[in-house]
Design a protein around this motif. Structure first.
Motif, mmCIF file in Angstrom:
data_model
loop_
_atom_site.group_PDB
_atom_site.id
_atom_site.type_symbol
_atom_site.label_atom_id
_atom_site.label_comp_id
_atom_site.label_asym_id
_atom_site.label_seq_id
_atom_site.Cartn_x
_atom_site.Cartn_y
_atom_site.Cartn_z
ATOM 1 N N ARG A 349 6.467 -12.003 -10.047
ATOM 2 C CA ARG A 349 5.987 -11.614 -11.376
ATOM 3 C C ARG A 349 6.141 -12.755 -12.365
ATOM 4 O O ARG A 349 5.301 -12.952 -13.252
ATOM 5 C CB ARG A 349 6.731 -10.367 -11.850
ATOM 6 C CG ARG A 349 6.175 -9.080 -11.251
ATOM 7 C CD ARG A 349 6.891 -7.864 -11.746
ATOM 8 N NE ARG A 349 6.162 -6.643 -11.388
ATOM 9 C CZ ARG A 349 6.710 -5.456 -11.265
ATOM 10 N NH1 ARG A 349 8.008 -5.296 -11.478
ATOM 11 N NH2 ARG A 349 5.963 -4.404 -10.943
ATOM 12 N N LEU A 372 6.905 -4.900 -3.380
ATOM 13 C CA LEU A 372 7.024 -3.574 -3.988
ATOM 14 C C LEU A 372 7.013 -2.493 -2.918
ATOM 15 O O LEU A 372 7.745 -1.495 -3.006
ATOM 16 C CB LEU A 372 5.879 -3.348 -4.975
ATOM 17 C CG LEU A 372 5.911 -4.175 -6.258
ATOM 18 C CD1 LEU A 372 4.599 -4.039 -7.023
ATOM 19 C CD2 LEU A 372 7.086 -3.740 -7.148
ATOM 20 N N ARG A 377 8.400 1.173 -3.821
ATOM 21 C CA ARG A 377 7.562 1.468 -4.994
ATOM 22 C C ARG A 377 6.094 1.473 -4.567
ATOM 23 O O ARG A 377 5.314 0.568 -4.881
ATOM 24 C CB ARG A 377 7.826 0.435 -6.086
ATOM 25 C CG ARG A 377 9.197 0.603 -6.732
ATOM 26 C CD ARG A 377 9.499 -0.505 -7.721
ATOM 27 N NE ARG A 377 10.168 -1.627 -7.084
ATOM 28 C CZ ARG A 377 10.615 -2.691 -7.738
ATOM 29 N NH1 ARG A 377 10.449 -2.784 -9.056
ATOM 30 N NH2 ARG A 377 11.213 -3.666 -7.095
ATOM 31 N N ASN A 379 3.504 3.430 -5.349
ATOM 32 C CA ASN A 379 2.461 3.565 -6.369
ATOM 33 C C ASN A 379 2.184 2.241 -7.069
ATOM 34 O O ASN A 379 1.027 1.900 -7.355
ATOM 35 C CB ASN A 379 2.864 4.635 -7.390
ATOM 36 C CG ASN A 379 2.826 6.034 -6.805
ATOM 37 O OD1 ASN A 379 2.078 6.297 -5.861
ATOM 38 N ND2 ASN A 379 3.630 6.937 -7.349
ATOM 39 N N GLU A 380 3.257 1.495 -7.364
ATOM 40 C CA GLU A 380 3.061 0.183 -7.994
ATOM 41 C C GLU A 380 2.333 -0.769 -7.053
ATOM 42 O O GLU A 380 1.440 -1.522 -7.477
ATOM 43 C CB GLU A 380 4.410 -0.406 -8.400
ATOM 44 C CG GLU A 380 5.110 0.328 -9.531
ATOM 45 C CD GLU A 380 6.413 -0.359 -9.923
ATOM 46 O OE1 GLU A 380 6.356 -1.545 -10.300
ATOM 47 O OE2 GLU A 380 7.474 0.283 -9.826
ATOM 48 N N GLU A 383 -1.329 0.103 -7.005
ATOM 49 C CA GLU A 383 -2.026 -0.328 -8.221
ATOM 50 C C GLU A 383 -2.346 -1.819 -8.186
ATOM 51 O O GLU A 383 -3.450 -2.243 -8.557
ATOM 52 C CB GLU A 383 -1.170 0.001 -9.449
ATOM 53 C CG GLU A 383 -1.052 1.484 -9.747
ATOM 54 C CD GLU A 383 -0.102 1.757 -10.903
ATOM 55 O OE1 GLU A 383 0.418 0.772 -11.479
ATOM 56 O OE2 GLU A 383 0.124 2.936 -11.221
#
Length: 444
Positions: A349, A372, A377, A379-380, A383
Motif C-alpha cells: 500500500r 489480503l 480479508r 472482501n478487500e 475489491e
C-alpha cells in the motif's frame, strides 16, 4: 551437389568438452580486451510483471548477429520443417466461447506477404493461438521455399513461442523435436568473407539465437530429460564465451554476447530449480558472474530465483544492496516469502501511495490483494482485483486469483467466473496479454 558437411547428421558436436576448470562456461570470461558497458496451481499466485507481449519486430529480426545470407555455393534444405506431420492440430475447445476467434488460413490466391501481414496483426493483438495456427499453415503451404531458411526459422520460432504463450507447452515440446540435434554440422556454415591476418574465420550457426535457446528447453521437455536442457545451455554457453573473446568483434556485438551469456547462466539456475536440485542451483547462482552494470531486471531475476530456492538471507542481502528506486518491490516480496503478510500489505500500500501512477501499479495491486487474501480479508482482496479488471487489466495471474476469490467467498462462483470471462472479452485489445485464454485461467 551439397557438401558432405551440410548433411543433416545427428550428434555431431561443433565443440569439444573443455578441460575441468574452476570456471564454468556460463560464467563471464576474463576479457583481455576489457569489459564494455552493457545496455541494458490452485493457490493464489503473486506476480512481478504483467504477461509479456509478443511484437512483430521479434518475428522479423530474431537474431541481429545471425548470418544474413549463406555462401552462394551452399543451400540448406529445411524441407523437414515443412512436413504436415510435424505440426499438431490446434483446437479452441479449452477456450471459453466468449473469447474464441476464427482460425485464419491463407486462401488459394493469397500471397506470402499478405499472410505474413496477417500474422503480424495477430501477434500485435495478442492472438497467440491463432498466430501459432497460421504459422503452421504457412509452413506447410506452397508459399514457402525449403531453402528460405531465415523465414522458415522465424515462422517456426513464432509457432513454438505462441504455443507456449497460449498454454500449449507440451505441443510445442513435441514439435521442437523436429529440429533434431542443433549442435550438428548441418546447422553451421563458414562465413562468406575470407579470413585474414586480423580476422579469424569462425563457423556461424544458421538458427536464430532465440530459437536455439527456446528449443533447448522445449526439447528437454519433449524428450523427458531435464539433464539434456542443462547440457544444451552449457553447449551454447561455450559458443558465447568463444565469441566474447574474439579480438575482431565489434564492441556492440561483444555486449550482445555478454548479455546472452548472463541470460544463459540465469536459465541454468532456473533449470536446476525445476529439477529439484536446490543446492546446485544455490551454488550456481552464488558463483554466477554477471555483465556490468547489472540491470534492475537482472537483479530482480536473481532475487526471484533466490526466493524460489528458499535462500531468504541471500535474497535480502541482494535486495539490500540495490539502490535503484524500482527495487523497492523487493521489501514486500521478502515479507511475503517470510510469511509476514500483514507487513507486506502495509508495504504494498505504501508503494501505491508514494506516486501518482507507477508503471507496475497493476502488479503491485494484485500482490496486495494476494496478501489480503492470506490475511483473511476476502472482501478487500475482491475489491482490489475487481478494480483492476474494471481498469482493463486481465493478465493470467489476475483472473486466476480473482476466480479463486470468487470460489472462496460466494456460492455462485460459477456465474461470477462466467461474468468475468464476458468482461474480459469486452476489454480493448492492447497486445499486452494473450487473448486466446484457456478455461484454466478462469478456473472453469
Amino acid at each position: 551437389m551439397e557438401a558432405p558437411a551440410s548433411k543433416h547428421t545427428r550428434n555431431i558436436s561443433r565443440s569439444s568438452r573443455p578441460r575441468s576448470s574452476t570456471k564454468g562456461p556460463l560464467d563471464q570470461p576474463d576479457d583481455p580486451l576489457g569489459s564494455g558497458a552493457v545496455n541494458t496451481s490452485a493457490s493464489p499466485t503473486s506476480s512481478t510483471a504483467e504477461d509479456g507481449g509478443f511484437t512483430g519486430a521479434s518475428f522479423n529480426n530474431l537474431d541481429p548477429l545471425g548470418p544474413d545470407e549463406l555462401p552462394p555455393t551452399l543451400e540448406k534444405d529445411l524441407g523437414y520443417l515443412l512436413r504436415y506431420d510435424v505440426y499438431h492440430s490446434l483446437s479452441q475447445i479449452e477456450i471459453p466461447h466468449a473469447l474464441r476467434s476464427e482460425f485464419l488460413a491463407p486462401t488459394s490466391d493469397e500471397s506470402l506477404s499478405t499472410s505474413l501481414a496477417t500474422l503480424e496483426r495477430l501477434l500485435a493483438e495478442g492472438h497467440f493461438l491463432l498466430a501459432a495456427y497460421l504459422c503452421g499453415t504457412i509452413l506447410t503451404s506452397s508459399l514457402i521455399s525449403p531453402t528460405d531458411i531465415k523465414r522458415i526459422f522465424s515462422l517456426f520460432y513464432t509457432r513454438l513461442a505462441c504455443l507456449q504463450l497460449s498454454g500449449n507447452t507440451i505441443i510445442a515440446a513435441q514439435e521442437s523435436k523436429a529440429l533434431e540435434d542443433l549442435s550438428s554440422a548441418f546447422y553451421y556454415v563458414e562465413p562468406i568473407s575470407e579470413p585474414s591476418e586480423n580476422h579469424t574465420s569462425y563457423p556461424r550457426h544458421i538458427v536464430p539465437w532465440p530459437l536455439r535457446v527456446l528449443a533447448i528447453r522445449l526439447q528437454s521437455i519433449g524428450f523427458g530429460d531435464s539433464r539434456r536442457g542443462i547440457g544444451g545451455l552449457y553447449e551454447i554457453g561455450l559458443e558465447a564465451r568463444r565469441e566474447i573473446l574474439r579480438p575482431d568483434l565489434a564492441p556492440h556485438e561483444r555486449n550482445i554476447w555478454r548479455e546472452r551469456l548472463s541470460d544463459l547462466g540465469m536459465r541454468n539456475v532456473n533449470a536446476l530449480i525445476e529439477m529439484g536440485d536446490l543446492d546446485a542451483a544455490r551454488r550456481s547462482l552464488g558463483i554466477l558472474r554477471m555483465s556490468e552494470p547489472e540491470s534492475e531486471t537482472t537483479t530482480m531475476r536473481k532475487a526471484l530465483l533466490l526466493l524460489l530456492i528458499g535462500d531468504l538471507d541471500a535474497a535480502r542481502q541482494l535486495c539490500g544492496g540495490a539502490s535503484d528506486a524500482g527495487n523497492t518491490v523487493f521489501s514486500p516480496l521478502l515479507s511475503m516469502a517470510d510469511g509476514r503478510y500483514d507487513d507486506a500489505v502495509v508495504e504494498w500500500r505504501a508503494l501505491i501511495g508514494n506516486e501518482n501512477q507507477r508503471p507496475d501499479e497493476a502488479m503491485i495491486s494484485q500482490n496486495l490483494a494476494v496478501c489480503l487474501l492470506y490475511t483473511g480479508r476476502l472482501n478487500e482482496a475482491r475489491e482490489v482485483l475487481e478494480s483492476l479488471v474494471q481498469a482493463n487489466h486481465s493478465f493470467s495471474s489476475l483472473v486466476f486469483n480473482l476466480s479463486t476469490v470468487y470460489e472462496l467467498c460466494s456460492d455462485k462462483s460459477a456465474k461470477l467466473k462466467t461474468d468475468l470471462v464476458e468482461t474480459v472479452a469486452k476489454q480493448p485489445v492492447t497486445g499486452a496479454t494473450n487473448l486466446d485464454r484457456p478455461n484454466g485461467d478462469f478456473k472453469l
